[in-house]
Write a protein that holds these residues in place. Sequence first.
Motif, PDB file in Angstrom:
ATOM      1  N   CYS B  99       0.785  -1.317   0.160  1.00 40.59           N
ATOM      2  CA  CYS B  99      -0.142   0.077  -0.034  1.00 40.59           C
ATOM      3  C   CYS B  99       0.982   1.354  -0.008  1.00 40.59           C
ATOM      4  O   CYS B  99       0.579   2.384   0.680  1.00 40.59           O
ATOM      5  N   LYS B 100       2.079   1.248  -0.537  1.00 43.07           N
ATOM      6  CA  LYS B 100       3.082   2.371  -0.755  1.00 43.07           C
ATOM      7  C   LYS B 100       3.483   2.910   0.398  1.00 43.07           C
ATOM      8  O   LYS B 100       3.712   4.193   0.592  1.00 43.07           O
ATOM      9  N   GLY B 101       3.254   2.079   1.549  1.00 38.42           N
ATOM     10  CA  GLY B 101       3.723   2.468   2.809  1.00 38.42           C
ATOM     11  C   GLY B 101       2.989   3.258   3.657  1.00 38.42           C
ATOM     12  O   GLY B 101       3.332   3.727   4.693  1.00 38.42           O
ATOM     13  N   LYS B 102       1.696   3.561   3.109  1.00 40.83           N
ATOM     14  CA  LYS B 102       0.682   4.261   3.851  1.00 40.83           C
ATOM     15  C   LYS B 102      -0.242   3.548   4.917  1.00 40.83           C
ATOM     16  O   LYS B 102      -0.778   4.097   5.694  1.00 40.83           O
ATOM     17  N   GLY B 103      -0.378   2.290   4.497  1.00 43.91           N
ATOM     18  CA  GLY B 103      -1.050   1.291   5.432  1.00 43.91           C
ATOM     19  C   GLY B 103      -0.233   0.760   6.754  1.00 43.91           C
ATOM     20  O   GLY B 103      -0.675   1.007   7.796  1.00 43.91           O
ATOM     21  N   GLY B 104       0.780   0.243   6.562  1.00 47.68           N
ATOM     22  CA  GLY B 104       1.317  -0.550   7.620  1.00 47.68           C
ATOM     23  C   GLY B 104       1.111  -1.859   7.733  1.00 47.68           C
ATOM     24  O   GLY B 104       0.000  -2.530   7.128  1.00 47.68           O
ATOM     25  N   SER B 105       1.522  -2.466   8.886  1.00 52.52           N
ATOM     26  CA  SER B 105       1.149  -3.977   9.177  1.00 52.52           C
ATOM     27  C   SER B 105      -0.395  -4.259   9.222  1.00 52.52           C
ATOM     28  O   SER B 105      -0.601  -5.108   8.852  1.00 52.52           O
ATOM     29  N   MET B 106      -0.994  -3.383   9.871  1.00 58.92           N
ATOM     30  CA  MET B 106      -2.335  -3.648  10.048  1.00 58.92           C
ATOM     31  C   MET B 106      -3.484  -3.283   8.773  1.00 58.92           C
ATOM     32  O   MET B 106      -4.635  -3.786   8.833  1.00 58.92           O
ATOM     33  N   HIS B 107      -2.897  -2.760   7.766  1.00 62.78           N
ATOM     34  CA  HIS B 107      -3.643  -2.382   6.615  1.00 62.78           C
ATOM     35  C   HIS B 107      -3.314  -2.737   5.222  1.00 62.78           C
ATOM     36  O   HIS B 107      -3.036  -1.943   4.426  1.00 62.78           O
ATOM     37  N   LEU B 108      -3.054  -4.212   5.384  1.00 61.05           N
ATOM     38  CA  LEU B 108      -2.788  -4.732   3.776  1.00 61.05           C
ATOM     39  C   LEU B 108      -3.787  -4.647   2.797  1.00 61.05           C
ATOM     40  O   LEU B 108      -5.010  -4.880   3.538  1.00 61.05           O
ATOM     41  N   PHE B 109      -3.532  -4.570   1.367  1.00 54.59           N
ATOM     42  CA  PHE B 109      -4.876  -4.566   0.829  1.00 54.59           C
ATOM     43  C   PHE B 109      -4.278  -4.876  -0.576  1.00 54.59           C
ATOM     44  O   PHE B 109      -3.149  -4.521  -0.958  1.00 54.59           O
ATOM     45  N   ALA B 110      -4.970  -5.885  -1.347  1.00 53.24           N
ATOM     46  CA  ALA B 110      -4.508  -6.550  -2.682  1.00 53.24           C
ATOM     47  C   ALA B 110      -5.743  -6.742  -3.302  1.00 53.24           C
ATOM     48  O   ALA B 110      -6.324  -7.953  -3.431  1.00 53.24           O
ATOM     49  N   PRO B 111      -6.358  -5.803  -4.324  1.00 53.81           N
ATOM     50  CA  PRO B 111      -7.808  -5.944  -4.868  1.00 53.81           C
ATOM     51  C   PRO B 111      -7.745  -6.773  -5.925  1.00 53.81           C
ATOM     52  O   PRO B 111      -8.591  -7.606  -6.365  1.00 53.81           O
ATOM     53  N   GLU B 112      -6.578  -6.718  -6.484  1.00 55.49           N
ATOM     54  CA  GLU B 112      -6.389  -7.589  -7.781  1.00 55.49           C
ATOM     55  C   GLU B 112      -6.510  -9.344  -7.240  1.00 55.49           C
ATOM     56  O   GLU B 112      -6.655 -10.211  -8.079  1.00 55.49           O
ATOM     57  N   LEU B 113      -6.263  -9.448  -5.939  1.00 50.12           N
ATOM     58  CA  LEU B 113      -6.219 -10.973  -5.495  1.00 50.12           C
ATOM     59  C   LEU B 113      -7.640 -10.862  -4.531  1.00 50.12           C
ATOM     60  O   LEU B 113      -7.775 -11.930  -4.058  1.00 50.12           O
ATOM     61  N   ASN B 114      -8.346  -9.779  -4.445  1.00 49.55           N
ATOM     62  CA  ASN B 114      -9.741 -10.117  -3.889  1.00 49.55           C
ATOM     63  C   ASN B 114      -9.389 -10.104  -2.406  1.00 49.55           C
ATOM     64  O   ASN B 114     -10.156 -10.597  -1.764  1.00 49.55           O
ATOM     65  N   PHE B 115      -8.224  -9.655  -2.044  1.00 47.04           N
ATOM     66  CA  PHE B 115      -7.985  -9.537  -0.704  1.00 47.04           C
ATOM     67  C   PHE B 115      -8.336  -8.027  -0.425  1.00 47.04           C
ATOM     68  O   PHE B 115      -7.772  -7.021  -0.556  1.00 47.04           O
ATOM     69  N   MET B 116      -9.528  -7.708   0.483  1.00 49.73           N
ATOM     70  CA  MET B 116     -10.198  -6.455   0.610  1.00 49.73           C
ATOM     71  C   MET B 116      -9.736  -5.729   1.955  1.00 49.73           C
ATOM     72  O   MET B 116     -10.510  -4.834   2.292  1.00 49.73           O
ATOM     73  N   GLY B 117      -8.666  -6.128   2.617  1.00 50.25           N
ATOM     74  CA  GLY B 117      -8.027  -5.336   3.746  1.00 50.25           C
ATOM     75  C   GLY B 117      -7.824  -5.925   4.876  1.00 50.25           C
ATOM     76  O   GLY B 117      -8.835  -6.641   5.200  1.00 50.25           O
ATOM     77  N   GLY B 118      -7.074  -5.290   5.642  1.00 49.54           N
ATOM     78  CA  GLY B 118      -6.765  -5.547   7.132  1.00 49.54           C
ATOM     79  C   GLY B 118      -7.301  -4.309   7.879  1.00 49.54           C
ATOM     80  O   GLY B 118      -7.206  -3.263   7.336  1.00 49.54           O
TER      81      GLY B 118
END
Lengths: 328, 325
Positions: B99-118
């Motif tokens: 997430c370009k370093g804006k989220g950190g450990s608790m806010h991972l996100f990968a929409p292309e994998l349908n991983f919709m967030g921490g």
Amino acid sequence: MSEMTYRDAINLALKEEMRRDKTVVTYGEDVALYEGAFKVTRGLLSEFGELRVRDCPISENTIVGVAVGAAMAGVRPVAELMTVNFALLAMDQIVNHMAKVRYMFGGQTKVPMVIRMPGGGGSQLGAQHSQSLESYFMHCPGMLVAYPATPADAKGLLKTSIRDDNPVIFLEHELLYNSKGEVPEDPEFLVPFGKAAVMSEGEQVTLVGYGRMAILALQAARQLEKEGISCEVIDLRTLVPLDMETVLASVRKTGRAMVIEECWKSAGLGGDIASRIYEGCFDTLLAPVRRISGLDVPMPYSRKIEKLCIPQLEGIVQGVHDLLNEPY
Amino acid sequence: MAETLRELLSEDELLRFYEQMVLCREFEESCAEQYSKGHITGFLHLYSGQEAVAVGCTAGLQQKDYILSAYRDHAQAIVRGAEPKKVMAELFGKATGLCKGKGGSMHLFAPELNFMGGYAIVGGQFPIATGLAWGSQLLEEDRVTACFFGDGSMNQGTFHESLNWSRLWDLPVLFVCENNFYGIGTEVHRASAQAALHRRTCGYDIPSEKVDGMDVIAMYQATKRAAEWVRERQRPYFIEAVTYRFRGHSMSDPAKYRSSSETDVWKSRDPIINLSRRLLEEGIATQEQLDDIAKRCLAQVEESVRFAEESPWPEDAAVWEDIHV
């Protein structure tokens, strides 16, 4: 153009956008079968059906969160919170989620959603149902805030809100629902965000308002005109983005400014706007910026004392006189 | 007589489960090391001990299904397919992070994998999962939304609101509770009037079951069955995965509220050791093969750390980006 109420203008905006785009859906407490606590959603269920117009449980935090998720999935939800007061139950989803998911996920998602919230005081609804919370929403980055004053803007701003890819807090004033005005019939009529309206041009004082406060400011200007005092009235239309350019241009011309805010004075948006006026045109000011604000008290019920707590026409008129009499 | 592993899954699948669990464990242990060196800062919640849940559940879902998690989300993202190096770079706060370093450990996100967030407000993901399920249902995408959460979050209002809502609207949500018995230091029975958590869904007419969250095969089977039930009936379902975190709540928690004998019992049920024993016993893998897998995982994690170290910091201008579209 046709004349219609603020309520019907919002209703028309919803219908036009739902006709135009099948991914626009709406839901809230009593919005479908009951057609809205303020009857703003009249006729939507019968036209668009129960898949796109839904009643939901009294769960405000989840009303907002469901919109966040649905928007991330690719639909365009327009959720209604029955009144702005109940938004306080949803502040976690509004502030911690809706306003942040795009940023904290590095711009990899967007949240094209609208939360409509009727609000404002003046109907003797008591302390818990008469609040003006616009400053709360302005304070948090990550969402846009619209607050129409006229039926035309109610239609045009809501349509823009629905088409915008950002989350929008759309505030409606309960005392404006029956107000009437000319509204363009063009289904492509949109009012852009961040463009304040100069409702009336003038030379001596700039009155800055939004929502019902802009209407009061306009009424005050008309009254003052009869006394030979010329006021310029600015309706902000959207609080985020905030069109300070129009405000500053006007204050540079008039040299005097008054901000009229329905919210509480302490940490209210009027203080923010006043400070931006000082920063932007200190050298042209002929007097300190005035604020006419809601009183810093929980709203009382009795109509005799309720009106003391909300900006009134007489207070604005008197405030303009005081502003012009400032020794400088 | 229990079925043999071969009757349930192919060798490739079994070895993939093993590899994913080992990769997650090595990744988390490496995170702990990088935290102690000051390379990872802020909050850091590690998943060690709970790997069977992420690996088994993810395998039981389809790639198009949405996954959401709470703040203990590294393994969920990696098992879903996020590159470990991008996750590590995110933890380092680098521009190359997920997430370009804006989220950190608790806010991972990968929409292309349908991983919709921490999500890091406890219980904040429940309404969002409900909305994702509604959205995908409206768009007729045939997705299940799998919502992972901890035992502690079941005491939030959003849990009750979202269970009620998802059943009322009949939305395809699979709720997966990772019951690791502690909300920071408060044990389940001190926070929940009904400590048998899966029984709490009856008020919302949502069927539920309890599954051994230390057994990756059990998690896989239960999830696959449940996800297909949800997909077919378009109704929510609830799994309570009984598991355990081997470390404290976060890096700042020495976990003094647990006895070492309790921790020992759970470590003896380590999901990785559990599976490796069965793989060896049933002749599906040799010790040498398993060692090779472990080496490969370790190398991948070391490469992730190197990538994170060498990656650039975000530009200052990035602070104003991604607020609005």
